[in-house]
Design a protein around this motif. Structure first.
Motif, PDB file in Angstrom:
ATOM      1  N   GLU A 184     -10.593   0.177  -3.830  1.00  0.00           N
ATOM      2  CA  GLU A 184      -9.148   1.211  -3.837  1.00  0.00           C
ATOM      3  C   GLU A 184     -10.146   2.211  -2.529  1.00  0.00           C
ATOM      4  OE1 GLU A 184      -8.377   2.930  -7.365  1.00  0.00           O
ATOM      5  OE2 GLU A 184      -9.042   1.113  -9.190  1.00  0.00           O
ATOM      6  N   ARG A 185     -10.997   2.389  -2.568  1.00  0.00           N
ATOM      7  CA  ARG A 185     -11.075   3.207  -0.778  1.00  0.00           C
ATOM      8  C   ARG A 185     -10.140   2.082   0.373  1.00  0.00           C
ATOM      9  NH1 ARG A 185     -15.926   4.339  -1.700  1.00  0.00           N
ATOM     10  NH2 ARG A 185     -16.964   1.990   0.114  1.00  0.00           N
ATOM     11  N   TYR A 186     -10.962   0.359   0.321  1.00  0.00           N
ATOM     12  CA  TYR A 186     -10.183   0.338   1.592  1.00  0.00           C
ATOM     13  C   TYR A 186      -8.707   0.445   1.583  1.00  0.00           C
ATOM     14  CZ  TYR A 186      -9.482  -3.980   4.704  1.00  0.00           C
ATOM     15  OH  TYR A 186      -9.031  -4.491   5.842  1.00  0.00           O
ATOM     16  N   ILE A 187      -8.001   0.420  -0.001  1.00  0.00           N
ATOM     17  CA  ILE A 187      -6.514  -0.198   0.084  1.00  0.00           C
ATOM     18  C   ILE A 187      -6.108   1.342   0.790  1.00  0.00           C
ATOM     19  CG2 ILE A 187      -4.668   0.062  -2.141  1.00  0.00           C
ATOM     20  CD1 ILE A 187      -6.429  -2.391  -3.723  1.00  0.00           C
ATOM     21  N   THR A 188      -6.813   2.542  -0.178  1.00  0.00           N
ATOM     22  CA  THR A 188      -6.070   3.272   0.448  1.00  0.00           C
ATOM     23  C   THR A 188      -6.409   4.059   1.692  1.00  0.00           C
ATOM     24  OG1 THR A 188      -6.565   4.805  -1.969  1.00  0.00           O
ATOM     25  CG2 THR A 188      -6.406   6.296   0.457  1.00  0.00           C
ATOM     26  N   GLN A 189      -7.455   3.351   2.970  1.00  0.00           N
ATOM     27  CA  GLN A 189      -7.121   3.644   4.236  1.00  0.00           C
ATOM     28  C   GLN A 189      -6.599   2.496   4.972  1.00  0.00           C
ATOM     29  OE1 GLN A 189     -11.631   2.508   4.596  1.00  0.00           O
ATOM     30  NE2 GLN A 189     -11.979   4.252   4.102  1.00  0.00           N
ATOM     31  N   THR A 190      -6.192   1.954   4.228  1.00  0.00           N
ATOM     32  CA  THR A 190      -5.183   0.595   4.741  1.00  0.00           C
ATOM     33  C   THR A 190      -3.613   0.868   4.477  1.00  0.00           C
ATOM     34  OG1 THR A 190      -5.891  -0.770   3.367  1.00  0.00           O
ATOM     35  CG2 THR A 190      -6.464  -0.809   5.302  1.00  0.00           C
ATOM     36  N   ASP A 191      -2.753   2.373   3.876  1.00  0.00           N
ATOM     37  CA  ASP A 191      -1.842   2.374   3.057  1.00  0.00           C
ATOM     38  C   ASP A 191      -1.265   1.494   2.682  1.00  0.00           C
ATOM     39  OD1 ASP A 191       0.318   3.111   3.077  1.00  0.00           O
ATOM     40  OD2 ASP A 191       1.085   2.516   5.074  1.00  0.00           O
ATOM     41  N   GLN A 192      -2.440   0.856   1.599  1.00  0.00           N
ATOM     42  CA  GLN A 192      -2.029  -0.031   0.782  1.00  0.00           C
ATOM     43  C   GLN A 192      -2.003  -1.613   1.021  1.00  0.00           C
ATOM     44  OE1 GLN A 192      -1.372   0.802  -2.864  1.00  0.00           O
ATOM     45  NE2 GLN A 192      -2.842   2.664  -2.145  1.00  0.00           N
ATOM     46  N   LEU A 193      -2.926  -1.512   2.356  1.00  0.00           N
ATOM     47  CA  LEU A 193      -3.213  -2.838   2.974  1.00  0.00           C
ATOM     48  C   LEU A 193      -2.001  -2.888   4.059  1.00  0.00           C
ATOM     49  CD1 LEU A 193      -4.554  -5.798   0.120  1.00  0.00           C
ATOM     50  CD2 LEU A 193      -5.750  -3.813   1.690  1.00  0.00           C
ATOM     51  N   ARG A 194      -0.897  -2.159   3.933  1.00  0.00           N
ATOM     52  CA  ARG A 194      -0.171  -2.294   4.955  1.00  0.00           C
ATOM     53  C   ARG A 194      -0.357  -2.856   5.853  1.00  0.00           C
ATOM     54  NH1 ARG A 194       4.399   0.980   1.797  1.00  0.00           N
ATOM     55  NH2 ARG A 194       2.649   2.132   1.598  1.00  0.00           N
ATOM     56  N   THR A 195      -1.537  -1.975   6.718  1.00  0.00           N
ATOM     57  CA  THR A 195      -1.768  -1.801   7.979  1.00  0.00           C
ATOM     58  C   THR A 195      -3.469  -2.551   7.772  1.00  0.00           C
ATOM     59  OG1 THR A 195      -2.748   0.424   7.382  1.00  0.00           O
ATOM     60  CG2 THR A 195      -0.939   0.364   8.335  1.00  0.00           C
ATOM     61  N   ALA A 196      -3.378  -3.436   7.033  1.00  0.00           N
ATOM     62  CA  ALA A 196      -4.529  -4.256   7.354  1.00  0.00           C
ATOM     63  C   ALA A 196      -5.288  -5.327   8.678  1.00  0.00           C
ATOM     64  CB  ALA A 196      -5.054  -4.531   5.626  1.00  0.00           C
TER      65      ALA A 196
END
Length: 510
Positions: A184-196
């Motif tokens: 969930e931390r990674y998801i938040t850091q990447t704008d719900q994975l949109r900028t992953a």
């Protein structure tokens, strides 16, 4: 038929999915549950699935018993179309998942572990994405609850009653549960994975995910030889197959107990490192120790041989093999099937250079002789290298760094092109008839042009043999001076070179 949406990198925000309320699904779904000696929690998982909002006629559940003794059984509270199959060959979660897929029929596959209690909308929330985006991999959310804190697990009837009354949040006394912090931390850091970035596949961990059967097969399914980390490794191959990863917070679930990683993180990481390094070229630091020949290389390099002479092909190939990044495999593309063992004059052989090239690299494990175009999958990159070009030692590494830094699917430097496998596979899924692959890759991942000189690519002006079999060699015009002490020696060497060049010019004038 509607066109397949074109998602740029992992930015799924341009895709519109149906609202759960009033939605009428049309695609069949198979929920695959690998299970081993877990009758108590399996009963709860099946009880929760029996109350799913997804239409019962479109939903099947396949439980793959991974050799439990006594054998698992199906409880009374379960979905109408539930099948129990016993794994007859191999063992482990990856193998059980693959076995369950083999015995399923759904167009969409949904993984679920046998210690999960899922909310009524769990399946529908995830698979609505695959209804509109065939290369989506959806990831559900979960909260971990511990029997030591919340007492014994509830009976299946209690789960069923909570679902029937619409109060799933109260199943464990209103406890919030522990989130999957890293995920969930990674998801938040990447704008719900949109900028992953290209490492988004590392989020494919845990016990609940969904994808189409076509995407599963395009990624070659689970590696049944893995005992741990199979979800991450498969996530890597899904990424190379063009997947976009979508977190779905509406797909909620309880996880009964802590995961093995939570209980023994260091030991699990140590175990996985060797297997991951061999199969997953990313992150790059995982290959800082060990061998230089891996099952999955960083890049597949393709050198079209054609009717090129041995010397030119060898110059291009050896420049790659001797580069600073040894994590490559060179594919020499040519008509190797023309080489026969019939009687022929060795010197007058019509396929002499082809035969010499084959003999040169016969024992090199990083070189393959191929007759058909190469599909780089599961390697993350393919480098098209015409043999008339020579790479500097760090050219390949530089090209990969450019691709990753700018997050592009294609880097072109003159006639040399580095293709990102994930971008190519994505492009193939959305490409219109007659549309150039280069244009579609640019549309879904972006591209970048560099001058050959800027990335260390030079033309090979010496590739072909010269008259009398002798090779032209340029006379050196500069001498490196290592320090003050060598200055006098360098001056003498330069003087000898100058005199030699002068003699050569006089001879040529004659």
């Amino acid at each position: 038929m509607n066109a397949v949406p074109r998602v740029v990198r992992n930015d799924w925000s341009t895709v519109t999915v149906p609202d759960l309320a009033g939605w009428r699904p049309t695609r069949t779904v198979s929920v695959i549950i690998p299970a081993y000696r877990c009758q108590e929690t399996l009963d709860l998982t099946l009880a929760s699935l029996s109350r799913q909002t997804y239409p019962a006629e479109l939903l099947e559940v396949v439980v793959a018993d991974d050799g439990s003794e006594p054998a698992l059984r199906l409880p009374p509270l379960r979905p109408a179309r539930t099948t129990l199959v016993r794994v007859e060959q191999g063992w482990g979660r990856a193998n059980a998942l693959a076995w369950g897929v083999r015995h399923s029929t759904g167009e969409i596959l949904h993984w679920l572990d046998a210690d999960m209690v899922v909310y009524p909308d769990h399946v529908a929330a995830q698979v609505r994405w695959q209804h509109v985006l065939p290369y989506a991999v959806t990831l559900g959310y979960k909260r971990f609850v511990d029997a030591a804190e919340h007492g014994p697990w509830p009976a299946p009837e209690v789960v069923d009653d909570a679902w029937r009354r619409g109060v799933p949040e109260g199943l464990f006394g209103g406890a919030a549960g522990e989130p999957h912090s890293y995920v969930e931390r990674y998801i938040t850091q990447t704008d719900q994975l949109r900028t992953a970035d290209h490492l988004a596949f590392r989020i494919h961990v845990g016990a609940t995910a969904a994808l189409t059967r076509d995407l599963y097969e395009a990624a070659a399914g689970f590696d049944t030889g893995l005992r741990l980390g199979e979800d991450t490794e498969f996530g890597y191959r899904l990424a190379q197959a063009g997947a976009v990863f979508v977190p779905e917070p509406a797909a909620r679930a309880w996880h009964l107990g802590r995961t093995q990683v939570m209980k023994a993180r260091a030991q699990v990481a140590r175990y996985n490192q060797a297997f991951f390094a061999d199969r997953i070229p990313y992150p790059r630091h995982t290959r800082t120790s060990g061998g230089t020949v891996w099952t999955v290389p960083l890049a597949e390099v393709v050198v079209p041989v054609g009717d090129e002479p041995l010397e030119r092909v060898r110059a291009a190939t050896d420049a790659v093999l001797h580069g600073t990044d040894l994590d490559v495999r060179v594919n020499l593309l040519g008509p190797w099937d023309k080489l026969e063992d019939g009687r022929v004059s060795p010197i007058a052989d019509p396929h002499l250079d082809l035969r010499l090239i084959a003999a040169t690299y016969r024992g090199e494990p990083r070189v393959r002789l191929v007759t058909e175009p190469v599909d780089a999958f599961p390697a993350p990159f393919l480098l098209d290298l015409p043999p008339a070009h020579r790479l500097a030692p760090d050219t390949l590494r530089h090209l990969v760094e450019l691709a990753d830094h700018h997050q592009v699917g294609l880097v072109r430097a003159g006639e040399v092109a580095l293709w990102r496998t994930a971008a190519v596979r994505r492009a193939e899924q959305v490409r219109a008839p007659g549309e150039a692959l280069r244009d579609v890759v640019t549309a879904v991942w972006g591209s970048r042009d560099e001058t050959p000189a800027a990335v260390g690519i030079t033309p090979d002006d010496e590739g072909a043999p010269v008259a009398a079999g002798r090779r032209k060699r340029p006379l050196p015009s500069t001498v490196e001076v290592g320090g003050v002490r060598s200055l006098a020696r360098a001056t003498m060497v330069v003087g000898r070179l100058t005199a030699r060049q002068l003699r050569v010019r006089l001879i040529r004038r004659r």
